[in-house]
Scaffold this motif. Structure first.
Motif, PDB file in Angstrom:
ATOM      1  N   PRO A 141     -22.060 -80.998-122.995  1.00 19.86           N
ATOM      2  CA  PRO A 141     -21.664 -81.701-121.771  1.00 19.86           C
ATOM      3  C   PRO A 141     -21.481 -83.194-122.001  1.00 19.86           C
ATOM      4  CG  PRO A 141     -24.018 -81.314-121.780  1.00 19.86           C
ATOM      5  CD  PRO A 141     -23.477 -80.619-122.999  1.00 19.86           C
ATOM      6  N   GLY A 142     -20.946 -83.827-120.982  1.00 25.04           N
ATOM      7  CA  GLY A 142     -20.754 -85.276-121.001  1.00 25.04           C
ATOM      8  C   GLY A 142     -19.315 -85.637-120.736  1.00 25.04           C
ATOM      9  N   HIS A 143     -18.398 -85.032-121.475  1.00 27.49           N
ATOM     10  CA  HIS A 143     -16.985 -85.243-121.179  1.00 27.49           C
ATOM     11  C   HIS A 143     -16.644 -84.551-119.862  1.00 27.49           C
ATOM     12  CE1 HIS A 143     -12.896 -86.346-122.052  1.00 27.49           C
ATOM     13  NE2 HIS A 143     -12.491 -85.089-121.897  1.00 27.49           N
ATOM     14  N   THR A 144     -17.048 -83.314-119.744  1.00 35.18           N
ATOM     15  CA  THR A 144     -17.082 -82.578-118.479  1.00 35.18           C
ATOM     16  C   THR A 144     -18.456 -81.917-118.398  1.00 35.18           C
ATOM     17  OG1 THR A 144     -16.205 -80.527-119.410  1.00 35.18           O
ATOM     18  CG2 THR A 144     -14.595 -82.124-118.547  1.00 35.18           C
ATOM     19  N   PRO A 145     -18.842 -81.402-117.245  1.00 34.14           N
ATOM     20  CA  PRO A 145     -20.171 -80.777-117.161  1.00 34.14           C
ATOM     21  C   PRO A 145     -20.336 -79.543-118.033  1.00 34.14           C
ATOM     22  CG  PRO A 145     -19.403 -81.402-114.983  1.00 34.14           C
ATOM     23  CD  PRO A 145     -18.241 -81.593-115.902  1.00 34.14           C
ATOM     24  N   GLY A 146     -19.259 -78.785-118.232  1.00 32.33           N
ATOM     25  CA  GLY A 146     -19.389 -77.519-118.942  1.00 32.33           C
ATOM     26  C   GLY A 146     -18.585 -77.413-120.208  1.00 32.33           C
ATOM     27  N   GLY A 147     -18.312 -78.534-120.852  1.00 33.25           N
ATOM     28  CA  GLY A 147     -17.542 -78.492-122.096  1.00 33.25           C
ATOM     29  C   GLY A 147     -18.247 -77.696-123.175  1.00 33.25           C
ATOM     30  N   ILE A 148     -17.457 -77.024-124.013  1.00 33.61           N
ATOM     31  CA  ILE A 148     -18.017 -76.263-125.131  1.00 33.61           C
ATOM     32  C   ILE A 148     -17.326 -76.673-126.422  1.00 33.61           C
ATOM     33  CG2 ILE A 148     -18.711 -74.254-123.762  1.00 33.61           C
ATOM     34  CD1 ILE A 148     -16.135 -72.855-124.888  1.00 33.61           C
ATOM     35  N   ALA A 149     -18.013 -76.407-127.520  1.00 34.61           N
ATOM     36  CA  ALA A 149     -17.446 -76.519-128.859  1.00 34.61           C
ATOM     37  C   ALA A 149     -17.630 -75.180-129.545  1.00 34.61           C
ATOM     38  CB  ALA A 149     -18.128 -77.633-129.650  1.00 34.61           C
ATOM     39  N   LEU A 150     -16.781 -74.897-130.523  1.00 35.99           N
ATOM     40  CA  LEU A 150     -16.886 -73.684-131.333  1.00 35.99           C
ATOM     41  C   LEU A 150     -17.142 -74.094-132.778  1.00 35.99           C
ATOM     42  CD1 LEU A 150     -13.826 -71.613-130.005  1.00 35.99           C
ATOM     43  CD2 LEU A 150     -16.182 -71.601-129.159  1.00 35.99           C
ATOM     44  N   HIS A 151     -18.177 -73.511-133.379  1.00 35.05           N
ATOM     45  CA  HIS A 151     -18.530 -73.821-134.759  1.00 35.05           C
ATOM     46  C   HIS A 151     -18.468 -72.542-135.573  1.00 35.05           C
ATOM     47  CE1 HIS A 151     -21.677 -75.137-137.925  1.00 35.05           C
ATOM     48  NE2 HIS A 151     -20.486 -75.559-138.284  1.00 35.05           N
ATOM     49  N   LEU A 152     -17.709 -72.583-136.668  1.00 40.73           N
ATOM     50  CA  LEU A 152     -17.599 -71.456-137.590  1.00 40.73           C
ATOM     51  C   LEU A 152     -18.356 -71.839-138.855  1.00 40.73           C
ATOM     52  CD1 LEU A 152     -15.152 -71.324-135.567  1.00 40.73           C
ATOM     53  CD2 LEU A 152     -13.915 -70.094-137.355  1.00 40.73           C
ATOM     54  N   PRO A 153     -19.653 -71.525-138.943  1.00 45.48           N
ATOM     55  CA  PRO A 153     -20.467 -72.023-140.058  1.00 45.48           C
ATOM     56  C   PRO A 153     -19.982 -71.567-141.427  1.00 45.48           C
ATOM     57  CG  PRO A 153     -21.856 -71.210-138.285  1.00 45.48           C
ATOM     58  CD  PRO A 153     -20.462 -70.792-137.958  1.00 45.48           C
ATOM     59  N   HIS A 154     -19.484 -70.347-141.537  1.00 41.13           N
ATOM     60  CA  HIS A 154     -19.096 -69.831-142.850  1.00 41.13           C
ATOM     61  C   HIS A 154     -17.930 -70.632-143.436  1.00 41.13           C
ATOM     62  CE1 HIS A 154     -18.425 -67.002-146.122  1.00 41.13           C
ATOM     63  NE2 HIS A 154     -17.154 -66.941-145.779  1.00 41.13           N
ATOM     64  N   SER A 155     -16.912 -70.891-142.631  1.00 45.63           N
ATOM     65  CA  SER A 155     -15.750 -71.624-143.129  1.00 45.63           C
ATOM     66  C   SER A 155     -15.858 -73.122-142.899  1.00 45.63           C
ATOM     67  CB  SER A 155     -14.473 -71.099-142.473  1.00 45.63           C
ATOM     68  OG  SER A 155     -14.547 -71.205-141.062  1.00 45.63           O
TER      69      SER A 155
END
Length: 259
Positions: free
Chosen positions: A174-188
């Motif tokens: 959050p911070g940019h919008t209340p419900g923003g998300i990020a996606l993390h692909l740890p393997h790659s």
């Protein structure tokens, strides 16, 4: 409203929307004047889109899919990182053309569906000229009206997308919008940060994205993403960070950006 990074080294308004750039063997960037779209290969013959561009961008996204050899019905997922118009603006058109499922952060779902008004950002003095420039751009761009869209799956911090080629970790940032998300692909080592992180066109400098509803919360979310140690950062504004991402993010000073 969301915009480019404004790092002082150029903006992403110079990008060519006809260019489809391969980021990894399974990730492609489709740049737009405001808000890039990323296409990601899924198991079998499917694809996912991370964000959708402003209203009117669907034909370009479908054209990019076709250049990859994909049919409209092979776009199976649309992941919206947050509710701003340059990220969810073409989702409804893409759903109508493809039948794709829409995924988004739970706290932004009311804004994406149109059930509640989107909270306005707190604009700093440093951000104000850029915001005025972008408002003028949108006013003269002749964009189609925004169409809200149903969200099929509400995402929360710690969720995993298991139907990708590798497990994808969902982070609530959050911070940019209340419900923003990020996606993390740890393997790659790939990170889709949403607008928490912007970059210079050459990907050699990272900044805090402007126009945040809660600046201090956005800074904390930026730091959380920087600590992941991603190798490739697929920013929506500016150039993707393809080399030295850990050092680029470590050198960033989000606390001092946009003041």
């Amino acid at each position: 409203m969301d915009t480019d990074t404004g790092t002082g080294t150029g903006t992403d308004t110079d990008t060519d929307t006809g260019t489809l750039t391969r980021i990894t063997p399974t990730v492609w960037q489709l740049p737009f004047p405001v808000g890039h779209v990323y296409l990601v290969a899924l198991p079998g013959d499917g694809y996912a889109a991370v964000d959708t561009g402003v209203p009117g961008s669907a034909p370009a996204v479908l054209g990019a899919l076709a250049r990859l050899g994909g049919r409209p019905d092979q776009l199976r997922q649309i992941v919206i990182t947050h509710s701003h118009i340059d990220h969810m603006g073409s989702a409804a058109d893409l759903v109508a053309a493809t039948g794709a499922r829409v995924l988004a952060g739970a706290l932004d779902v009311p804004y994406i569906r149109g059930d509640a008004p989107e909270p306005p950002p707190v604009v700093t003095a440093g951000e104000r000229p850029l915001r005025e420039e972008m408002q003028a751009h949108f006013a003269t761009a002749g964009l189609p009206p925004l169409r809200h869209v149903e969200v099929d799956i509400e995402l929360h911090d710690g969720d995993t997308l298991d139907d990708w080629l590798e497990p994808v970790r969902v982070l609530h940032v959050p911070g940019h919008t209340p419900g923003g998300i990020a996606l993390h692909l740890p393997h790659s080592g790939v990170l889709f940060p949403g607008d928490l992180i912007g970059a210079a066109p050459d990907g050699r400098r990272a900044v805090l994205g402007p126009f945040n509803v809660e600046r201090e919360t956005a800074i904390a979310s930026f730091r959380r993403l920087a600590a992941l140690g991603a190798d490739i950062v697929c920013v929506p504004h500016g150039g993707p960070i393809l080399t030295g991402a850990r050092d680029v993010l470590a050198a960033a000073t989000p606390e001092r950006d946009w003041l």
